[in-house]
Design an enzyme around this catalytic site. Sequence first.
Site, PDB file in Angstrom:
ATOM      1  N   TYR A   1      12.455  -6.645 -24.432  1.00 28.52           N
ATOM      2  CA  TYR A   1      13.658  -7.079 -23.396  1.00 28.52           C
ATOM      3  C   TYR A   1      14.337  -8.314 -23.796  1.00 28.52           C
ATOM      4  O   TYR A   1      15.354  -8.194 -24.009  1.00 28.52           O
ATOM      5  CB  TYR A   1      12.887  -7.335 -21.917  1.00 28.52           C
ATOM      6  CG  TYR A   1      13.878  -7.532 -20.868  1.00 28.52           C
ATOM      7  CD1 TYR A   1      14.572  -6.372 -20.449  1.00 28.52           C
ATOM      8  CD2 TYR A   1      13.785  -8.734 -20.197  1.00 28.52           C
ATOM      9  CE1 TYR A   1      15.544  -6.663 -19.426  1.00 28.52           C
ATOM     10  CE2 TYR A   1      14.602  -8.888 -19.225  1.00 28.52           C
ATOM     11  CZ  TYR A   1      15.261  -8.080 -18.680  1.00 28.52           C
ATOM     12  OH  TYR A   1      16.453  -8.091 -17.724  1.00 28.52           O
TER      13      TYR A   1
ATOM     14  N   LYS B   1      18.103  -8.746 -24.424  1.00 34.33           N
ATOM     15  CA  LYS B   1      18.874  -9.569 -23.812  1.00 34.33           C
ATOM     16  C   LYS B   1      19.616 -10.657 -24.474  1.00 34.33           C
ATOM     17  O   LYS B   1      20.839 -11.192 -24.169  1.00 34.33           O
ATOM     18  CB  LYS B   1      18.179 -10.068 -22.283  1.00 34.33           C
ATOM     19  CG  LYS B   1      18.150  -8.976 -21.170  1.00 34.33           C
ATOM     20  CD  LYS B   1      19.092  -8.519 -20.757  1.00 34.33           C
ATOM     21  CE  LYS B   1      18.959  -7.555 -19.560  1.00 34.33           C
ATOM     22  NZ  LYS B   1      20.314  -7.094 -18.954  1.00 34.33           N
TER      23      LYS B   1
HETATM   24  N1  LIG Z   1      15.377  -7.388 -11.422  1.00 31.56           N
HETATM   25  C1  LIG Z   1      15.282  -8.632 -12.237  1.00 31.56           C
HETATM   26  O1  LIG Z   1      14.470  -9.505 -11.933  1.00 31.56           O
HETATM   27  C2  LIG Z   1      16.337  -8.827 -12.987  1.00 31.56           C
HETATM   28  C3  LIG Z   1      16.525  -9.962 -13.579  1.00 31.56           C
HETATM   29  C4  LIG Z   1      17.528 -10.394 -14.501  1.00 31.56           C
HETATM   30  C5  LIG Z   1      18.349  -9.345 -14.869  1.00 31.56           C
HETATM   31  N2  LIG Z   1      18.285  -8.172 -14.689  1.00 31.56           N
HETATM   32  C6  LIG Z   1      19.118  -7.276 -14.923  1.00 31.56           C
HETATM   33  O2  LIG Z   1      19.821  -6.595 -13.727  1.00 31.56           O
HETATM   34  C7  LIG Z   1      20.219  -5.184 -14.256  1.00 31.56           C
HETATM   35  C8  LIG Z   1      20.190  -4.306 -13.084  1.00 31.56           C
HETATM   36  O3  LIG Z   1      18.863  -4.692 -12.857  1.00 31.56           O
HETATM   37  P1  LIG Z   1      17.876  -3.892 -11.585  1.00 31.56           P
HETATM   38  O4  LIG Z   1      16.805  -5.290 -11.366  1.00 31.56           O
HETATM   39  O5  LIG Z   1      19.134  -3.817 -10.518  1.00 31.56           O
HETATM   40  O6  LIG Z   1      17.218  -2.745 -11.825  1.00 31.56           O
HETATM   41  P2  LIG Z   1      16.933  -1.180 -11.108  1.00 31.56           P
HETATM   42  O7  LIG Z   1      16.933  -1.510  -9.761  1.00 31.56           O
HETATM   43  O8  LIG Z   1      15.956  -0.404 -11.910  1.00 31.56           O
HETATM   44  O9  LIG Z   1      18.466  -0.653 -11.433  1.00 31.56           O
HETATM   45  C9  LIG Z   1      19.140  -0.146 -12.704  1.00 31.56           C
HETATM   46  C10 LIG Z   1      20.146   0.456 -12.596  1.00 31.56           C
HETATM   47  O10 LIG Z   1      20.515   1.013 -14.021  1.00 31.56           O
HETATM   48  C11 LIG Z   1      20.768   2.067 -13.899  1.00 31.56           C
HETATM   49  N3  LIG Z   1      20.447   2.682 -15.063  1.00 31.56           N
HETATM   50  C12 LIG Z   1      19.518   2.682 -15.969  1.00 31.56           C
HETATM   51  N4  LIG Z   1      19.494   3.279 -17.091  1.00 31.56           N
HETATM   52  C13 LIG Z   1      20.574   4.208 -17.277  1.00 31.56           C
HETATM   53  C14 LIG Z   1      21.342   5.005 -17.945  1.00 31.56           C
HETATM   54  N5  LIG Z   1      20.803   5.029 -19.057  1.00 31.56           N
HETATM   55  N6  LIG Z   1      22.605   5.181 -17.552  1.00 31.56           N
HETATM   56  C15 LIG Z   1      23.240   4.739 -16.513  1.00 31.56           C
HETATM   57  N7  LIG Z   1      22.518   4.078 -15.587  1.00 31.56           N
HETATM   58  C16 LIG Z   1      21.315   3.600 -15.863  1.00 31.56           C
HETATM   59  C17 LIG Z   1      19.838   2.943 -12.951  1.00 31.56           C
HETATM   60  O11 LIG Z   1      20.544   4.207 -12.268  1.00 31.56           O
HETATM   61  P3  LIG Z   1      19.814   5.617 -12.675  1.00 31.56           P
HETATM   62  O12 LIG Z   1      18.582   5.565 -12.829  1.00 31.56           O
HETATM   63  O13 LIG Z   1      20.537   6.403 -11.499  1.00 31.56           O
HETATM   64  O14 LIG Z   1      20.716   5.842 -13.834  1.00 31.56           O
HETATM   65  C18 LIG Z   1      20.140   1.790 -11.816  1.00 31.56           C
HETATM   66  O15 LIG Z   1      21.253   2.089 -11.029  1.00 31.56           O
HETATM   67  C19 LIG Z   1      19.620  -4.788 -15.399  1.00 31.56           C
HETATM   68  O16 LIG Z   1      20.811  -5.376 -16.794  1.00 31.56           O
HETATM   69  C20 LIG Z   1      18.477  -5.924 -15.714  1.00 31.56           C
HETATM   70  O17 LIG Z   1      18.068  -6.217 -16.954  1.00 31.56           O
HETATM   71  C21 LIG Z   1      17.268  -7.702 -13.545  1.00 31.56           C
END
Ligand SMILES: NC(=O)c1ccc[n+]([C@@H]2O[C@H](COP(=O)([O-])OP(=O)(O)OC[C@H]3O[C@@H](n4cnc5c(N)ncnc54)[C@H](OP(=O)(O)O)[C@@H]3O)[C@@H](O)[C@H]2O)c1
Length: 232
Positions: free
Chosen positions: A146, A150
Amino acid sequence: MSALQGQVAVVTGASRGIGRAVASALRGAGARVVRVARSLVTGGSGDFHDIRCDVTDSVAVEGAAARVLADHGVPHIVVSNAGAFVLKPLDVTTPDELDQQIAVNLRAPFHVARVFLPAMRDAGRGAFVTVGSVADHVVFPGNSAYAATKFGVRGLHETLVAEYRGSGVRLTLVSPGPTDTAVWDLVNPDAREGFIRRADMLRPEDVADAVLFVATRPAHVHVDWLRVNPRA
Ligand SMILES: NC(=O)c1ccc[n+]([C@@H]2O[C@H](COP(=O)([O-])OP(=O)(O)OC[C@H]3O[C@@H](n4cnc5c(N)ncnc54)[C@H](OP(=O)(O)O)[C@@H]3O)[C@@H](O)[C@H]2O)c1
């Protein structure tokens, strides 16, 4: 008048979590919002225009962009948010898992940038926001795949800031700390030592607020990097 009235926004990974909150925040500020994810059904869904698309597929991303440009014109705001999270020590991270992380966290943001930024540059305006992570600049043992993606996406962002300087397009990296979304379900941080409890994490709406802040700055202001973390 709402701050983003008349503006078109595209948000990837908008079916749940941070992306869904970002889409709602931009919609709440008056933007017309196109949500992109694999589990959405293409078409109108109440407040949103949805496109089903796997952003790891460069041809599918080109198709989604063509649809946005034809139906809505050049977007004013693009939020490249779709991503996935693998938290595993090196010796149990498989090559396939690394490839999947690279595909969604690094190649996909490249595809999304490639299909929208030139049109935004031609229009001479726009905000392009990439959602990175605290793991794009702070190292934690046990998440090498990861972190590699990133850190990579931060390199992509910084390079594109330089490449698009003077174009009128403002690129921002928003780097959230731990945020309480479904990515933590398998990790179960509340039961593990050294992890922040879910109740103490950021909420998706906190990250959405940060993106909205960026998207609503006046045209002469460029926020190139915004780090958002839970209170220490
Ligand atoms: N949660 C954390 O602690 C955290 C912290 C720092 C950064 N982030 C970043 O924030 C972003 C969102 O994370 P989240 O926590 O909201 O995750 P999440 O709840 O798992 O949501 C991920 C989203 O990305 C979509 N996605 C995944 N693979 C995809 C693909 N191949 N094509 C199109 N859409 C795709 C999923 O939709 P579908 O499955 O419907 O495609 C979903 O809408 C990510 O970049 C993550 O690295 C998260």
